[in-house]
Design a protein around this motif. Structure first.
Motif, PDB file in Angstrom:
ATOM      1  N   ILE A 193      -7.005 -18.637 -40.879  1.00 18.03           N
ATOM      2  CA  ILE A 193      -6.384 -18.864 -39.443  1.00 18.03           C
ATOM      3  C   ILE A 193      -5.643 -17.942 -38.810  1.00 18.03           C
ATOM      4  O   ILE A 193      -5.801 -17.362 -37.556  1.00 18.03           O
ATOM      5  CB  ILE A 193      -5.757 -20.067 -39.546  1.00 18.03           C
ATOM      6  CG1 ILE A 193      -6.732 -21.285 -39.474  1.00 18.03           C
ATOM      7  CG2 ILE A 193      -4.852 -20.389 -38.293  1.00 18.03           C
ATOM      8  CD1 ILE A 193      -7.543 -21.718 -38.331  1.00 18.03           C
TER       9      ILE A 193
ATOM     10  N   TYR B 264      -7.710 -14.752 -37.671  1.00 21.51           N
ATOM     11  CA  TYR B 264      -8.553 -15.080 -36.589  1.00 21.51           C
ATOM     12  C   TYR B 264      -8.279 -15.678 -35.414  1.00 21.51           C
ATOM     13  O   TYR B 264      -8.571 -15.610 -34.119  1.00 21.51           O
ATOM     14  CB  TYR B 264      -9.920 -15.553 -37.332  1.00 21.51           C
ATOM     15  CG  TYR B 264     -10.762 -14.581 -38.024  1.00 21.51           C
ATOM     16  CD1 TYR B 264     -11.385 -13.645 -37.269  1.00 21.51           C
ATOM     17  CD2 TYR B 264     -10.787 -14.890 -39.033  1.00 21.51           C
ATOM     18  CE1 TYR B 264     -12.119 -12.616 -38.004  1.00 21.51           C
ATOM     19  CE2 TYR B 264     -11.347 -13.656 -40.053  1.00 21.51           C
ATOM     20  CZ  TYR B 264     -12.124 -12.785 -39.349  1.00 21.51           C
ATOM     21  OH  TYR B 264     -12.991 -11.921 -40.041  1.00 21.51           O
ATOM     22  N   LEU B 265      -7.056 -16.580 -35.585  1.00 22.14           N
ATOM     23  CA  LEU B 265      -6.522 -17.256 -34.337  1.00 22.14           C
ATOM     24  C   LEU B 265      -5.920 -16.420 -33.250  1.00 22.14           C
ATOM     25  O   LEU B 265      -6.342 -16.831 -32.018  1.00 22.14           O
ATOM     26  CB  LEU B 265      -5.629 -18.310 -34.914  1.00 22.14           C
ATOM     27  CG  LEU B 265      -4.936 -19.302 -33.710  1.00 22.14           C
ATOM     28  CD1 LEU B 265      -6.137 -20.120 -33.184  1.00 22.14           C
ATOM     29  CD2 LEU B 265      -3.950 -20.339 -34.309  1.00 22.14           C
ATOM     30  N   PRO B 266      -5.384 -15.555 -33.441  1.00 23.25           N
ATOM     31  CA  PRO B 266      -4.758 -14.728 -32.338  1.00 23.25           C
ATOM     32  C   PRO B 266      -5.732 -14.355 -31.267  1.00 23.25           C
ATOM     33  O   PRO B 266      -5.535 -14.448 -30.208  1.00 23.25           O
ATOM     34  CB  PRO B 266      -4.154 -13.518 -32.775  1.00 23.25           C
ATOM     35  CG  PRO B 266      -3.739 -13.925 -34.377  1.00 23.25           C
ATOM     36  CD  PRO B 266      -4.741 -14.906 -34.880  1.00 23.25           C
ATOM     37  N   SER B 267      -7.006 -13.752 -31.558  1.00 26.27           N
ATOM     38  CA  SER B 267      -7.990 -13.317 -30.850  1.00 26.27           C
ATOM     39  C   SER B 267      -8.184 -14.567 -29.741  1.00 26.27           C
ATOM     40  O   SER B 267      -8.393 -14.257 -28.584  1.00 26.27           O
ATOM     41  CB  SER B 267      -9.162 -12.669 -31.464  1.00 26.27           C
ATOM     42  OG  SER B 267      -8.801 -11.619 -32.210  1.00 26.27           O
ATOM     43  N   ALA B 268      -8.588 -15.491 -30.520  1.00 27.11           N
ATOM     44  CA  ALA B 268      -8.890 -16.878 -29.656  1.00 27.11           C
ATOM     45  C   ALA B 268      -7.722 -17.049 -28.757  1.00 27.11           C
ATOM     46  O   ALA B 268      -8.069 -17.567 -27.354  1.00 27.11           O
ATOM     47  CB  ALA B 268      -9.218 -17.921 -30.654  1.00 27.11           C
TER      48      ALA B 268
ATOM     49  N   PHE C  53      -5.538  -8.618 -25.286  1.00 32.73           N
ATOM     50  CA  PHE C  53      -6.917  -9.243 -25.858  1.00 32.73           C
ATOM     51  C   PHE C  53      -7.914  -8.145 -26.069  1.00 32.73           C
ATOM     52  O   PHE C  53      -8.381  -8.002 -27.218  1.00 32.73           O
ATOM     53  CB  PHE C  53      -7.495 -10.008 -24.702  1.00 32.73           C
ATOM     54  CG  PHE C  53      -8.899 -10.516 -24.892  1.00 32.73           C
ATOM     55  CD1 PHE C  53      -9.217 -11.877 -25.688  1.00 32.73           C
ATOM     56  CD2 PHE C  53     -10.264 -10.043 -24.381  1.00 32.73           C
ATOM     57  CE1 PHE C  53     -10.399 -12.027 -25.817  1.00 32.73           C
ATOM     58  CE2 PHE C  53     -11.284 -10.407 -24.735  1.00 32.73           C
ATOM     59  CZ  PHE C  53     -11.496 -11.660 -25.609  1.00 32.73           C
TER      60      PHE C  53
ATOM     61  N   GLN D 266      -6.783  -6.482 -29.496  1.00 33.51           N
ATOM     62  CA  GLN D 266      -7.229  -7.235 -30.494  1.00 33.51           C
ATOM     63  C   GLN D 266      -8.556  -6.980 -30.777  1.00 33.51           C
ATOM     64  O   GLN D 266      -9.168  -6.723 -31.979  1.00 33.51           O
ATOM     65  CB  GLN D 266      -7.140  -8.553 -30.286  1.00 33.51           C
ATOM     66  CG  GLN D 266      -5.559  -9.260 -30.225  1.00 33.51           C
ATOM     67  CD  GLN D 266      -5.195  -9.556 -31.636  1.00 33.51           C
ATOM     68  OE1 GLN D 266      -4.225  -9.098 -32.088  1.00 33.51           O
ATOM     69  NE2 GLN D 266      -6.243 -10.154 -32.445  1.00 33.51           N
TER      70      GLN D 266
ATOM     71  N   GLU E  47     -10.531  -5.560 -34.283  1.00 38.88           N
ATOM     72  CA  GLU E  47     -11.227  -6.650 -35.098  1.00 38.88           C
ATOM     73  C   GLU E  47     -12.937  -5.959 -35.316  1.00 38.88           C
ATOM     74  O   GLU E  47     -13.324  -5.424 -34.446  1.00 38.88           O
ATOM     75  CB  GLU E  47     -11.124  -7.956 -34.763  1.00 38.88           C
ATOM     76  CG  GLU E  47     -12.006  -8.256 -33.340  1.00 38.88           C
ATOM     77  CD  GLU E  47     -11.458  -9.562 -32.615  1.00 38.88           C
ATOM     78  OE1 GLU E  47     -10.481 -10.116 -32.888  1.00 38.88           O
ATOM     79  OE2 GLU E  47     -12.192  -9.717 -31.558  1.00 38.88           O
TER      80      GLU E  47
ATOM     81  N   SER F 279     -14.165 -15.142 -32.903  1.00 41.97           N
ATOM     82  CA  SER F 279     -12.837 -15.823 -32.534  1.00 41.97           C
ATOM     83  C   SER F 279     -12.688 -15.423 -30.935  1.00 41.97           C
ATOM     84  O   SER F 279     -12.326 -16.567 -30.158  1.00 41.97           O
ATOM     85  CB  SER F 279     -11.840 -15.626 -33.482  1.00 41.97           C
ATOM     86  OG  SER F 279     -10.259 -16.058 -32.915  1.00 41.97           O
ATOM     87  N   ALA F 280     -12.720 -14.165 -30.586  1.00 39.03           N
ATOM     88  CA  ALA F 280     -12.498 -13.941 -29.235  1.00 39.03           C
ATOM     89  C   ALA F 280     -13.327 -14.588 -28.342  1.00 39.03           C
ATOM     90  O   ALA F 280     -12.716 -15.038 -27.145  1.00 39.03           O
ATOM     91  CB  ALA F 280     -12.433 -12.119 -29.138  1.00 39.03           C
TER      92      ALA F 280
ATOM     93  N   MET G 174     -14.846 -17.265 -28.757  1.00 35.90           N
ATOM     94  CA  MET G 174     -14.546 -18.641 -28.929  1.00 35.90           C
ATOM     95  C   MET G 174     -13.346 -19.072 -27.908  1.00 35.90           C
ATOM     96  O   MET G 174     -13.623 -20.233 -27.200  1.00 35.90           O
ATOM     97  CB  MET G 174     -14.281 -19.216 -30.273  1.00 35.90           C
ATOM     98  CG  MET G 174     -15.395 -19.381 -31.041  1.00 35.90           C
ATOM     99  SD  MET G 174     -14.679 -19.785 -32.923  1.00 35.90           S
ATOM    100  CE  MET G 174     -16.119 -19.638 -33.805  1.00 35.90           C
ATOM    101  N   GLY G 175     -12.377 -18.114 -27.992  1.00 46.09           N
ATOM    102  CA  GLY G 175     -11.200 -18.547 -27.203  1.00 46.09           C
ATOM    103  C   GLY G 175     -11.561 -18.568 -25.632  1.00 46.09           C
ATOM    104  O   GLY G 175     -11.131 -19.331 -25.007  1.00 46.09           O
TER     105      GLY G 175
ATOM    106  N   ILE H  64     -10.624 -24.891 -30.091  1.00 44.17           N
ATOM    107  CA  ILE H  64     -10.577 -23.427 -30.660  1.00 44.17           C
ATOM    108  C   ILE H  64     -10.240 -23.766 -32.351  1.00 44.17           C
ATOM    109  O   ILE H  64     -11.053 -23.237 -33.146  1.00 44.17           O
ATOM    110  CB  ILE H  64      -9.525 -22.701 -30.200  1.00 44.17           C
ATOM    111  CG1 ILE H  64      -9.847 -22.065 -28.794  1.00 44.17           C
ATOM    112  CG2 ILE H  64      -8.894 -21.571 -31.205  1.00 44.17           C
ATOM    113  CD1 ILE H  64      -8.918 -21.530 -28.209  1.00 44.17           C
TER     114      ILE H  64
ATOM    115  N   LEU I 125     -12.950 -22.896 -35.259  1.00 42.39           N
ATOM    116  CA  LEU I 125     -12.471 -21.994 -36.410  1.00 42.39           C
ATOM    117  C   LEU I 125     -12.585 -22.538 -37.579  1.00 42.39           C
ATOM    118  O   LEU I 125     -13.332 -21.893 -38.463  1.00 42.39           O
ATOM    119  CB  LEU I 125     -11.067 -21.368 -36.019  1.00 42.39           C
ATOM    120  CG  LEU I 125     -10.823 -20.441 -35.213  1.00 42.39           C
ATOM    121  CD1 LEU I 125      -9.383 -20.090 -35.160  1.00 42.39           C
ATOM    122  CD2 LEU I 125     -11.644 -19.096 -35.596  1.00 42.39           C
TER     123      LEU I 125
END
Lengths: 112, 232
Positions: A45, A48-52, B173, B176, B180, B185-186, B188-189, B213, B217
């Protein structure tokens, strides 16, 4: 004073921001002993959470833009494209953010 | 001993001085033109000391009172600090009282310095980390306070200055994204927020977005981690 909150509601709102931040900063020191590695799901988490979250925050900034009427969010989209292009070119945060903001202000003032 | 540590710490914080004066200034001006006294950006910068959240907090202060949403939003935006803390566990060992302030003030920029830069041999490492934290904290508070004060003096039309927050998050953004290997994840957000915004509207989409989210995940942990192994 703008907004719809009372003074006390503002204090609570800011207080919750402080509390949440302090929790995320101090929790590891309270929970994990130095030798212990955190659980695998926590690591996942964390990675990967920060990008989301930042994806969500970009959309959050655009929440009040009306894409279905008026200019259909054109000034926002142009300024975002400009910010992004400039950032990919120069990788300079100060430059991208200030140029993006100024171009947006000029766009809504003179063009749209 | 302290002065020596301060002198050793200062050069490392110079790039942050530039960045924080600018972003802090923009944040203070943004709060000012949103109708808040300079005391708001000043105290919020002292107590929260987290740029992303402070910008979002302006927006939340202008919206109807929603404490649960504010708290969850804070946790989600600040989760990354958990991992700074985990990385710093052994480095802050044995520092006693200084340690509490360093943890309190560990924003992204401070973490990246104290994690990667070791204090010179003849300098006390505790005070070195302490002063890196203090200087960065000071720059941010100074920038946002000055912004809060001069915001009202600006005579040019400030319509659209709130776009500084959009531009900032677009840049973070992108950074990131570049760093990566797996963009799941990006994407998804972006998508969950966009879809939830359409369904629930501007005032109610944050809570469902955060839930979606986390759920996505958790559901895709295996495939996401598998690509990580293949790519590395």
């Amino acid at each position: 004073m703008s907004g719809t909150m009372t003074f006390y509601e503002q204090i609570i709102t800011i207080g919750l921001c402080v509390l949440g931040t302090v929790i995320t900063r101090f929790l590891p020191f309270a929970v994990f002993k130095e030798s212990k590695t955190p659980p695998q799901f926590i690591n996942y988490i964390g990675k990967y959470l920060p990008s989301a979250v930042f994806g969500m925050l970009v959309i959050y900034c655009l929440k009040d833009v009306s894409f279905l009427s008026g200019w259909h969010g054109l000034p926002e989209l142009i300024a975002i494209a400009l910010t992004a292009a400039l950032h990919l070119w120069r990788r300079n945060m100060l430059l991208s953010v200030s140029a993006g903001t100024i171009s947006y202000m000029l766009l809504i003032h003179f063009v749209f | 001993m302290k002065l020596k540590a301060l002198k050793a710490a200062f050069p490392h914080t110079l790039p942050i001085l530039a960045g924080f004066s600018f972003l802090g200034l923009a944040y203070g001006i943004y709060m000012n033109v949103s109708g808040f006294s300079f005391l708001y950006p000043m105290l919020m910068s002292v107590l929260i000391f987290g740029g992303s959240l402070e910008f979002v907090a302006v927006e939340m202060l202008l919206s109807p009172f929603a404490p649960l949403q504010v708290f969850l939003m804070t946790l989600l935006i600040q989760t990354r600090h958990l991992f700074y803390g985990i990385s710093m566990l052994s480095k802050l060992k044995g520092l006693r009282f200084k340690k509490y302030y360093i943890i309190f003030g560990m924003c992204d920029e401070t973490f990246s310095i104290i994690y990667s830069v070791d204090a010179p041999k003849d300098v006390d490492r505790g005070w070195f980390m302490f002063f890196v934290t203090l200087l960065n904290h000071f720059y941010w508070v100074l920038g946002s306070t000055v912004g809060g004060l001069v915001g009202s003096l600006i005579t040019v039309n400030t319509d659209g200055i709130s776009f500084v927050m959009t531009a900032m998050f677009v840049v973070i953004f992108l950074e990131q994204w570049i760093k990566e290997k797996n963009h799941a994840s990006a994407v998804m957000g972006l998508l969950s927020a966009a879809v939830c915004l359409c369904i629930f509207g501007a005032n109610a989409f944050l809570l469902p977005t955060m839930a979606v989210i986390i759920l996505l995940l958790a559901m895709f942990q295996k495939p996401i981690q598998r690509t990580e192994v293949q790519l590395s």
